[in-house]
Scaffold this active site. Structure first.
Site, mmCIF file in Angstrom:
data_model
loop_
_atom_site.group_PDB
_atom_site.id
_atom_site.type_symbol
_atom_site.label_atom_id
_atom_site.label_comp_id
_atom_site.label_asym_id
_atom_site.label_seq_id
_atom_site.Cartn_x
_atom_site.Cartn_y
_atom_site.Cartn_z
ATOM 1 C CG ASN A 13 -6.766 5.640 5.407
ATOM 2 O OD1 ASN A 13 -6.344 4.569 5.011
ATOM 3 N ND2 ASN A 13 -6.132 6.764 5.117
ATOM 4 C CG ASN A 68 0.510 6.755 -0.444
ATOM 5 O OD1 ASN A 68 -0.544 6.242 -0.084
ATOM 6 N ND2 ASN A 68 1.632 6.062 -0.587
ATOM 7 C CB CYS A 77 -4.988 1.497 0.022
ATOM 8 S SG CYS A 77 -5.808 2.492 1.283
ATOM 9 N N GLY A 78 -6.088 -1.205 2.039
ATOM 10 C CA GLY A 78 -7.264 -1.932 2.476
ATOM 11 C C GLY A 78 -8.475 -1.052 2.706
ATOM 12 C CG ASN A 79 -8.692 1.677 5.912
ATOM 13 O OD1 ASN A 79 -9.347 0.769 6.411
ATOM 14 N ND2 ASN A 79 -7.721 2.286 6.578
ATOM 15 C CG ASN A 165 0.839 -1.323 0.834
ATOM 16 O OD1 ASN A 165 1.168 -1.412 -0.336
ATOM 17 N ND2 ASN A 165 -0.240 -0.678 1.218
ATOM 18 C CG ASN A 201 2.853 1.292 5.646
ATOM 19 O OD1 ASN A 201 2.499 2.442 5.447
ATOM 20 N ND2 ASN A 201 2.899 0.393 4.677
ATOM 21 N NE ARG A 220 5.774 2.562 1.235
ATOM 22 C CZ ARG A 220 6.055 1.579 0.372
ATOM 23 N NH1 ARG A 220 7.312 1.182 0.208
ATOM 24 N NH2 ARG A 220 5.096 0.977 -0.307
ATOM 25 C CB CYS A 228 -2.849 1.977 7.738
ATOM 26 S SG CYS A 228 -2.000 1.081 6.406
ATOM 27 N N GLY A 229 -5.614 0.176 6.506
ATOM 28 C CA GLY A 229 -6.252 -1.123 6.394
ATOM 29 C C GLY A 229 -5.272 -2.286 6.353
#
Length: 329
Positions: A13, A68, A77-79, A165, A201, A220, A228-229
């Site tokens: 990602n 985004n 956003c985890g990643n 999210n 998502n 999303r 997606c983390g």
């Protein structure tokens, strides 16, 4: 103006990381959106799933804001948080920090390498909200746990939650992944629709083994991504709630971009938080020229390629072989 950026990724990602601290950029949110649309375009720009903006925080070691590729702002956003966490840890000389995000202050710490030669970080994913108003999601009461979604052209059972999210998650047999069901449902729910008016998502999860799952996510504001983390974290929680995995035990989560580990934790008050453990890999560092008066243009000033992707490619190949064996994508 000259802008320094770092291309980075978590589980494939990919992002551009931009540190605003101590710089004279003085960006407005419109500037951030315009810059994101220009640089994240994979046909005319460097290309990325989004931009990670690092800012000062009055209560944490740093603030992270995520835009985004379509210019919208994500609440988390985890990643991306792993990449920002690594950047800030190395910048200030700590292995344990707090990062302010739009809806929560989250813990980040350096972890033992997930795979040889891969910088690895553990990030907190919380809060976890099951109230459908937090997504928002309409027409289905207060919660949705492993139930059919009225109005969708499928009998598939989904679980809805925000972390923060919004996510809609289904556990599916591996043959479902070869069809268009996920794509069609995701595109509908991220267009004009009465169910998830702000988009959502959508993740399909396949059980590979006890303690191992595969997650594919339509994100999303982006579309299908390598990973997606927050989706991988939420998906792991759902598999624990449905009895496939156990809370408090690390689960290997495979995705099209590689793998991470997720530990689901339950607090004494019954709430949850997840530990998302995975790579934070740098691809290159660069300086670009960009003028807000001409937002669609940019020029390279300098670019330095890094070789961290070599080690990650070994992890990616290892993960892909297991996915091919267990999921048959």
């Amino acid at each position: 103006m000259k802008i320094d950026v770092t291309k980075c990724h978590g589980s494939g990602n990919d992002f551009l990381l931009l540190d605003e601290v101590g710089k004279a950029y003085d960006f407005t949110d419109e500037d951030r959106r315009a810059l994101t649309l220009t640089l994240c375009n994979r046909e005319t720009g460097p290309g990325a799933d989004g931009i990670l903006f690092v800012l000062e925080s009055d209560r944490c070691d740093a603030m992270m804001r995520v835009f985004n590729s379509d210019g919208s702002e994500a609440s988390m956003c985890g990643n991306g948080l792993r990449c920002v966490g690594r950047y800030v840890c190395e910048k200030i000389g700590k292995d344990d920090i707090m990062v302010e995000t739009l809806k929560a202050d989250l813990h980040v710490s350096k972890e033992e390498d997930l795979y040889d030669g891969i910088p690895t970080y553990n990030v907190e994913i919380s809060p976890v909200l099951f109230d459908l108003s937090s997504l928002p999601m309409n027409g289905h009461g207060e919660k949705l746990i492993d139930e059919k979604v009225e109005g969708l052209p499928t009998e598939r059972a989904f679980t809805a939650l925000a972390v923060p999210n919004p996510h809609l998650i289904a556990v599916v047999d591996r043959d479902v992944l070869s069809g268009d069901e996920q794509k069609n449902i995701s595109e509908y729910l991220n267009g004009s629709n009465p169910i998830c008016p702000d988009g959502v998502n959508v993740s399909y999860v396949t059980i590979m083994d006890k303690g191992a799952i595969f997650v594919r996510t339509y994100e999303r504001g982006v579309g299908f991504t390598n990973a997606c983390g927050t989706a991988m974290s939420a998906s792991t929680l759902v598999t624990c709630l449905l009895g496939y995995n156990e809370k408090g035990v690390a689960v290997d989560v495979y995705n099209p971009g590689g793998k991470v580990r997720v530990v689901v934790n339950e607090r004494t008050d019954g709430s949850y938080f997840m530990e998302l453990i995975g790579n934070a890999t740098y691809v290159y560092q660069a300086t670009i020229q960009w003028d807000p008066a001409f937002p669609n243009r940019y020029d390279w000033e300098a670019k330095k390629e890094l070789d961290e992707h070599v080690a990650y490619r070994q992890l990616e190949e290892h993960a892909a072989s297991l996915v091919k064996e267990k999921v048959f994508l």
